[in-house]
Structure formats: structure tokens, C-alpha cells
Enzyme design. Structure first.
Site, PDB file in Angstrom:
ATOM      1  N   HIS A  50      41.399  42.393  40.052  1.00 58.43           N
ATOM      2  CA  HIS A  50      40.163  41.762  41.378  1.00 58.43           C
ATOM      3  C   HIS A  50      39.414  42.835  42.262  1.00 58.43           C
ATOM      4  O   HIS A  50      39.182  42.551  42.953  1.00 58.43           O
ATOM      5  CB  HIS A  50      40.399  40.427  41.413  1.00 58.43           C
ATOM      6  CG  HIS A  50      40.962  39.063  41.365  1.00 58.43           C
ATOM      7  ND1 HIS A  50      40.163  38.411  41.017  1.00 58.43           N
ATOM      8  CD2 HIS A  50      42.806  38.673  40.999  1.00 58.43           C
ATOM      9  CE1 HIS A  50      41.228  37.664  39.729  1.00 58.43           C
ATOM     10  NE2 HIS A  50      42.214  37.436  40.106  1.00 58.43           N
ATOM     11  N   ARG A  75      48.720  46.592  40.020  1.00 56.91           N
ATOM     12  CA  ARG A  75      48.677  45.430  39.417  1.00 56.91           C
ATOM     13  C   ARG A  75      47.559  45.922  37.781  1.00 56.91           C
ATOM     14  O   ARG A  75      46.271  45.632  38.175  1.00 56.91           O
ATOM     15  CB  ARG A  75      48.123  44.017  40.579  1.00 56.91           C
ATOM     16  CG  ARG A  75      47.795  42.765  39.693  1.00 56.91           C
ATOM     17  CD  ARG A  75      48.018  41.318  40.075  1.00 56.91           C
ATOM     18  NE  ARG A  75      46.710  41.561  40.729  1.00 56.91           N
ATOM     19  CZ  ARG A  75      46.306  40.047  41.327  1.00 56.91           C
ATOM     20  NH1 ARG A  75      47.226  39.233  41.424  1.00 56.91           N
ATOM     21  NH2 ARG A  75      45.263  40.335  42.329  1.00 56.91           N
ATOM     22  N   ASP A  89      50.257  55.860  31.932  1.00 61.40           N
ATOM     23  CA  ASP A  89      50.131  57.197  31.469  1.00 61.40           C
ATOM     24  C   ASP A  89      49.728  57.328  32.809  1.00 61.40           C
ATOM     25  O   ASP A  89      50.106  58.843  32.888  1.00 61.40           O
ATOM     26  CB  ASP A  89      49.734  57.206  29.596  1.00 61.40           C
ATOM     27  CG  ASP A  89      50.543  56.987  28.373  1.00 61.40           C
ATOM     28  OD1 ASP A  89      51.936  57.495  28.643  1.00 61.40           O
ATOM     29  OD2 ASP A  89      49.992  56.866  27.988  1.00 61.40           O
ATOM     30  N   GLU A 154      51.985  32.669  38.907  1.00 58.51           N
ATOM     31  CA  GLU A 154      50.989  31.842  39.266  1.00 58.51           C
ATOM     32  C   GLU A 154      50.226  30.730  38.691  1.00 58.51           C
ATOM     33  O   GLU A 154      48.608  30.283  39.485  1.00 58.51           O
ATOM     34  CB  GLU A 154      49.531  33.034  39.857  1.00 58.51           C
ATOM     35  CG  GLU A 154      49.748  33.872  38.494  1.00 58.51           C
ATOM     36  CD  GLU A 154      48.536  35.124  38.640  1.00 58.51           C
ATOM     37  OE1 GLU A 154      47.534  34.932  39.831  1.00 58.51           O
ATOM     38  OE2 GLU A 154      48.681  35.966  38.594  1.00 58.51           O
ATOM     39  N   ASP A 180      45.874  31.018  42.498  1.00 61.28           N
ATOM     40  CA  ASP A 180      45.639  30.818  41.265  1.00 61.28           C
ATOM     41  C   ASP A 180      47.229  29.215  41.092  1.00 61.28           C
ATOM     42  O   ASP A 180      46.420  28.903  40.440  1.00 61.28           O
ATOM     43  CB  ASP A 180      46.603  31.707  40.707  1.00 61.28           C
ATOM     44  CG  ASP A 180      45.310  33.048  40.018  1.00 61.28           C
ATOM     45  OD1 ASP A 180      44.169  31.929  40.204  1.00 61.28           O
ATOM     46  OD2 ASP A 180      44.945  33.584  40.636  1.00 61.28           O
TER      47      ASP A 180
END
Length: 259
Positions: A50, A75, A89, A154, A180
Site C-alpha cells: 500500500h 512487506r 535478491d 487478515e 482487512d
């Protein structure tokens, strides 16, 4: 000399005598990330679900945060194997995958962060910051030691399958997202509703019964303390953009504009 990587979030939790308190970094600003990194908190969550942060930005943020004694987690935008490979990576040692609703999904993201034959992560250590361009000795064979994977529950489906999700080998811990979760329960925007709180606490019990650490997002101080008292091992109690919004609004209230 071979380079050493920082301890993982999994290791930090295992060695800590108290819960780790942290905050979100969603602005994408290295300046803000550095300010937060020097705060004295235990961990930071760099968000790509987000927030506007892309790969180059995340890499810059991780380099900035690395100068401070705080553990960053990133995240991912989703459990997509390509997205996870790219984050690993570029040097994300600790990854949180959102919206994990089942043990099968958890197993899939575990495979995504592991090299063959145990997983499907593409091999590019010579080209990437993760292994410091092959300067980390035995990175490929010890990659599991250098990374940790957390999944986010969530939804009501995730709550129902919490014990099975936590039991998946390779899942190092579970993070509960009340926002959520509230929405999936028909309680949009009501993260502290008693039914949502009960669902979070039930998830705590299910995860802890599997011997895994559990964390939660809780900006409300009283709610955060309730979750800490219930056994949360790691909690996010604020966000960079939220603190800036609230702080600037407080200034405006103290110094209102002229009519």
C-alpha cells in the site's frame, strides 16, 4: 574476508526477552526511513503493498536502515514468486506476505523463497545484493539461515485456518492485520470492534499453540497493550505518514489560519 549479514527477524525474536515494537515506513523516503531507524524502536516494516515504493526505492531504504541497530522487514505486494524473488535478491532478509488465507498458500510462498530442490526461487546470487554479489560465503547453501518468512492473516478464512498456516514448515511467524480482517467480517474501519478483537485473540492462540511467534498491527495504544498482554511477540504501533499527518494537523490546530 567473507561478509556477514545481519541477524534475521526470526533470530531477533528468539533472542529478545521482550516483544519487539515497531512502525511502518510507507512514504518511500530514505530521509524519513533514516529518522525512523534511529528512533530506538525494535523493527521497521517497509511496505510495498500500500505504498509507492518500487524495487529501487526499497533497496535504497534497506541500505539506509542498515546503518542503524534496527531490523527491517519488507512487506511484499503479494505472494507472487517473482515479486518475492526480486525482494530477496535486492537484499530483503525478512519478508512479510499479505493475504495468506490457507495452509496451501503458505506452502506456496515458502517454496517461493527457497532455492531448489526445496523451492522455486531463481538463482541469481552473483548478480544481487542479497549475497553481496557472492561475497557472503555459502549464501546459496545457507540462504534459509539468512532469510525469514512471515505471513499475514487478515481474513475470516485465514483466521479459520490459522493453526494450519502457522504449522507450515518454513513459516517463521504470523502477523495479524485487523484492518482487512474487520472488512472481511463486514466491519469495515472497525479494527477495535469486540468481534474483530476476539478473532485476533483467537488467531494468537492458534499460532502460539504451534510454537510460532505472532504479531499484530495496533495503532491504538490501549489495543496494542491488550495484544501485548495476550502474548504478541511483535507489534506495529504507528506509521511514518500517519505520524506526519497527525503532527501537522496538531500544529494547524494550535495555529489556525486567519479567516
Amino acid at each position: 574476508m567473507p561478509l556477514r549479514l545481519a541477524p534475521t527477524f526470526r533470530a531477533r525474536l528468539a533472542e529478545s526477552a521482550r516483544p519487539l515494537i515497531g512502525m511502518w515506513v510507507t512514504s518511500g523516503s530514505p530521509v524519513v526511513a533514516e529518522i525512523c531507524a534511529g528512533s530506538g524502536l525494535g523493527w521497521l516494516l517497509v511496505d510495498t503493498e500500500h505504498s509507492p515504493a518500487g524495487l529501487e526505492t526499497v533497496e535504497s531504504l534497506l541500505r539506509t536502515i542498515a546503518a542503524y541497530p534496527i531490523t527491517p522487514m519488507v512487506r511484499a505486494p503479494s505472494g507472487d514468486p517473482v515479486a518475492l524473488k526480486q525482494l530477496l535478491d535486492l537484499g530483503a532478509q525478512n519478508v512479510l506476505v499479505p493475504m495468506v488465507d490457507s495452509a496451501e498458500q503458505a506452502e506456496a510462498v515458502v517454496r517461493a523463497v527457497r532455492y531448489p530442490p526445496r523451492g522455486v526461487r531463481g538463482v541469481g546470487s552473483a548478480l544481487s545484493r542479497s549475497a553481496r554479489w557472492n561475497r557472503v560465503e555459502d549464501y546459496l547453501t545457507k540462504a534459509d539461515e539468512f532469510t525469514s518468512l512471515f505471513v499475514q492473516i487478515e481474513s475470516t478464512a485465514g483466521v479459520a485456518d490459522a493453526a494450519k498456516i502457522a504449522a507450515v514448515d518454513g513459516v517463521d511467524g504470523v502477523f495479524v492485520g485487523p484492518s482487512d480482517l474487520a472488512a472481511s467480517m463486514g466491519l469495515l474501519g472497525q479494527q477495535t470492534h469486540p468481534d474483530v478483537t476476539a478473532a485476533v485473540l483467537g488467531t494468537f492462540e492458534a499460532v502460539r499453540a504451534q510454537g510460532k511467534p505472532v504479531g499484530v498491527n495496533a495503532f491504538d495504544p490501549a489495543q496494542a497493550q491488550r495484544y501485548l498482554d495476550a502474548g504478541a511477540s511483535f507489534v506495529l504501533v504507528g506509521a511514518d505518514v500517519t505520524l506526519l499527518a497527525q503532527g501537522s494537523e496538531a500544529l494547524a490546530r494550535r495555529h489556525p489560519r486567519n479567516p
